[in-house]
Scaffold this active site. Sequence first.
Site, PDB file in Angstrom:
ATOM      1  N   LEU A 167     -23.209  -0.946  -0.640  1.00 16.01           N
ATOM      2  CA  LEU A 167     -24.114  -1.379   0.421  1.00 16.01           C
ATOM      3  C   LEU A 167     -24.050  -0.422   1.614  1.00 16.01           C
ATOM      4  O   LEU A 167     -24.524  -0.747   2.702  1.00 16.01           O
ATOM      5  CB  LEU A 167     -23.760  -2.806   0.886  1.00 16.01           C
ATOM      6  CG  LEU A 167     -23.891  -3.897  -0.176  1.00 16.01           C
ATOM      7  CD1 LEU A 167     -23.459  -5.244   0.380  1.00 16.01           C
ATOM      8  CD2 LEU A 167     -25.327  -3.983  -0.715  1.00 16.01           C
TER       9      LEU A 167
ATOM     10  N   TYR B 275       0.844  -1.194   0.000  1.00 14.36           N
ATOM     11  CA  TYR B 275       0.000   0.000   0.000  1.00 14.36           C
ATOM     12  C   TYR B 275       0.881   1.246   0.000  1.00 14.36           C
ATOM     13  O   TYR B 275       1.593   1.524   0.969  1.00 14.36           O
ATOM     14  CB  TYR B 275      -0.914   0.043   1.219  1.00 14.36           C
ATOM     15  CG  TYR B 275      -1.890  -1.106   1.339  1.00 14.36           C
ATOM     16  CD1 TYR B 275      -2.168  -1.950   0.260  1.00 14.36           C
ATOM     17  CD2 TYR B 275      -2.544  -1.355   2.543  1.00 14.36           C
ATOM     18  CE1 TYR B 275      -3.062  -2.999   0.376  1.00 14.36           C
ATOM     19  CE2 TYR B 275      -3.454  -2.403   2.662  1.00 14.36           C
ATOM     20  CZ  TYR B 275      -3.701  -3.220   1.585  1.00 14.36           C
ATOM     21  OH  TYR B 275      -4.583  -4.252   1.710  1.00 14.36           O
TER      22      TYR B 275
ATOM     23  N   ALA C 115     -19.031  -3.624  -0.227  1.00 12.32           N
ATOM     24  CA  ALA C 115     -19.085  -3.814  -1.686  1.00 12.32           C
ATOM     25  C   ALA C 115     -18.809  -2.512  -2.438  1.00 12.32           C
ATOM     26  O   ALA C 115     -19.659  -2.012  -3.182  1.00 12.32           O
ATOM     27  CB  ALA C 115     -20.435  -4.399  -2.099  1.00 12.32           C
ATOM     28  N   LYS C 116     -17.621  -1.959  -2.216  1.00  7.46           N
ATOM     29  CA  LYS C 116     -17.199  -0.711  -2.867  1.00  7.46           C
ATOM     30  C   LYS C 116     -18.128   0.452  -2.530  1.00  7.46           C
ATOM     31  O   LYS C 116     -18.285   1.386  -3.320  1.00  7.46           O
ATOM     32  CB  LYS C 116     -17.121  -0.890  -4.392  1.00  7.46           C
ATOM     33  CG  LYS C 116     -16.119  -1.932  -4.845  1.00  7.46           C
ATOM     34  CD  LYS C 116     -16.072  -2.018  -6.367  1.00  7.46           C
ATOM     35  CE  LYS C 116     -15.036  -3.032  -6.833  1.00  7.46           C
ATOM     36  NZ  LYS C 116     -14.965  -3.140  -8.315  1.00  7.46           N
TER      37      LYS C 116
ATOM     38  N   GLY D 223     -13.920  -5.605   2.208  1.00  7.01           N
ATOM     39  CA  GLY D 223     -14.952  -5.163   1.277  1.00  7.01           C
ATOM     40  C   GLY D 223     -16.367  -5.442   1.735  1.00  7.01           C
ATOM     41  O   GLY D 223     -17.225  -5.757   0.902  1.00  7.01           O
ATOM     42  N   PRO D 224     -16.681  -5.332   3.039  1.00  7.86           N
ATOM     43  CA  PRO D 224     -18.033  -5.671   3.496  1.00  7.86           C
ATOM     44  C   PRO D 224     -19.114  -4.747   2.945  1.00  7.86           C
ATOM     45  O   PRO D 224     -20.297  -5.104   2.946  1.00  7.86           O
ATOM     46  CB  PRO D 224     -17.929  -5.546   5.027  1.00  7.86           C
ATOM     47  CG  PRO D 224     -16.818  -4.559   5.245  1.00  7.86           C
ATOM     48  CD  PRO D 224     -15.833  -4.862   4.161  1.00  7.86           C
TER      49      PRO D 224
ATOM     50  N   LYS E 239     -24.982   5.507   1.344  1.00  8.68           N
ATOM     51  CA  LYS E 239     -25.093   6.154   0.034  1.00  8.68           C
ATOM     52  C   LYS E 239     -24.923   5.123  -1.085  1.00  8.68           C
ATOM     53  O   LYS E 239     -24.440   5.434  -2.165  1.00  8.68           O
ATOM     54  CB  LYS E 239     -24.039   7.257  -0.098  1.00  8.68           C
ATOM     55  CG  LYS E 239     -24.207   8.397   0.902  1.00  8.68           C
ATOM     56  CD  LYS E 239     -23.148   9.473   0.709  1.00  8.68           C
ATOM     57  CE  LYS E 239     -23.342  10.625   1.698  1.00  8.68           C
ATOM     58  NZ  LYS E 239     -22.303  11.679   1.523  1.00  8.68           N
TER      59      LYS E 239
END
Length: 306
Positions: A205, A51, A201-202, A198-199, A208
């Site tokens: 979910l 990163y 989902a970008k 990723g809970p 917003k």
Amino acid sequence: MNKRKLGTSELYVSEISLGCMSLGNDVEQAKSIIDRALDAGINYLDTADLYGFGENEKIVGEAIKGRRDDLIIGSKGGNNFDAEKEDWSWDPSKEHIKQACKDSLKRLGTDYIDLYQLHGGTIDDPIDETIEALDELKKEGLVREYGISSIRPNVIREYVKRSQIASVMMQYNALDRRPEEEILGLLEKNEVSVLARGPLAKGMLSTKGYEKAQEKADGGFLDYTEEEVLAITRKWKGLGSQHRTPTALALQYVLHEPTVATAVFGARTLEQLEDTLSFLESEPMTELLYSEIKDMTTPITYQKHR
């Protein structure tokens, strides 16, 4: 903040945890996000040497000065990178893994990493050699536990069979239910925990989510068409209530699985962090609501790496 045990280890991680990749390069802003997360009861911070080509670890290390004993730090290695050229290559060799860990320790400014993870991997890797490196790092006290970060079923099965991994980090959310079909049961049986990345989902979910889906669902998402994603995220927003935000619901969904130790989310701003922290004040998810989510989504499966 409730905590869950990581595998058979003595590490207990907060149910939600901060993935640090999204923090950016502003040290003060990153510190303000980390400080707020820790004050809210989050005790696990997840980073990786790749990163920012090492810069993220430096920022995390700077931000946690004076608070190290209160934290569980996770980092990852396995990518040989050149920061100047912004290039990297996969290298799971024993020599590289051990050196990469020591380099991460320097950047983080700490004597040990609580959870060191292999950042990827293929079935063609020298897996036994990689495991030997991780075992030695643990024996030397440089890491407390180790795991892998992978969504490859064939790789996960080999590490479960041949190593003492405490965890597997994988993408898991209500739109990506692939782990449910064949991985979660295997890990639960072998007492290996999941770090669910990723809970949200970008962000689709999140509170917003529908707006995010309009931006990011162009062409669809996994096996879903763009129209299906938009329909689900529109309905998802309606599942929120006065006592539970859509973001909190997304976190509750993955944490419903007992083998999930923590849901690892990212936050670029304090506003995003506060939205995620709404999880702490949410009413519990009912079994009826859980079943409703199952009915409105699809239990897709992994198609590669069999």
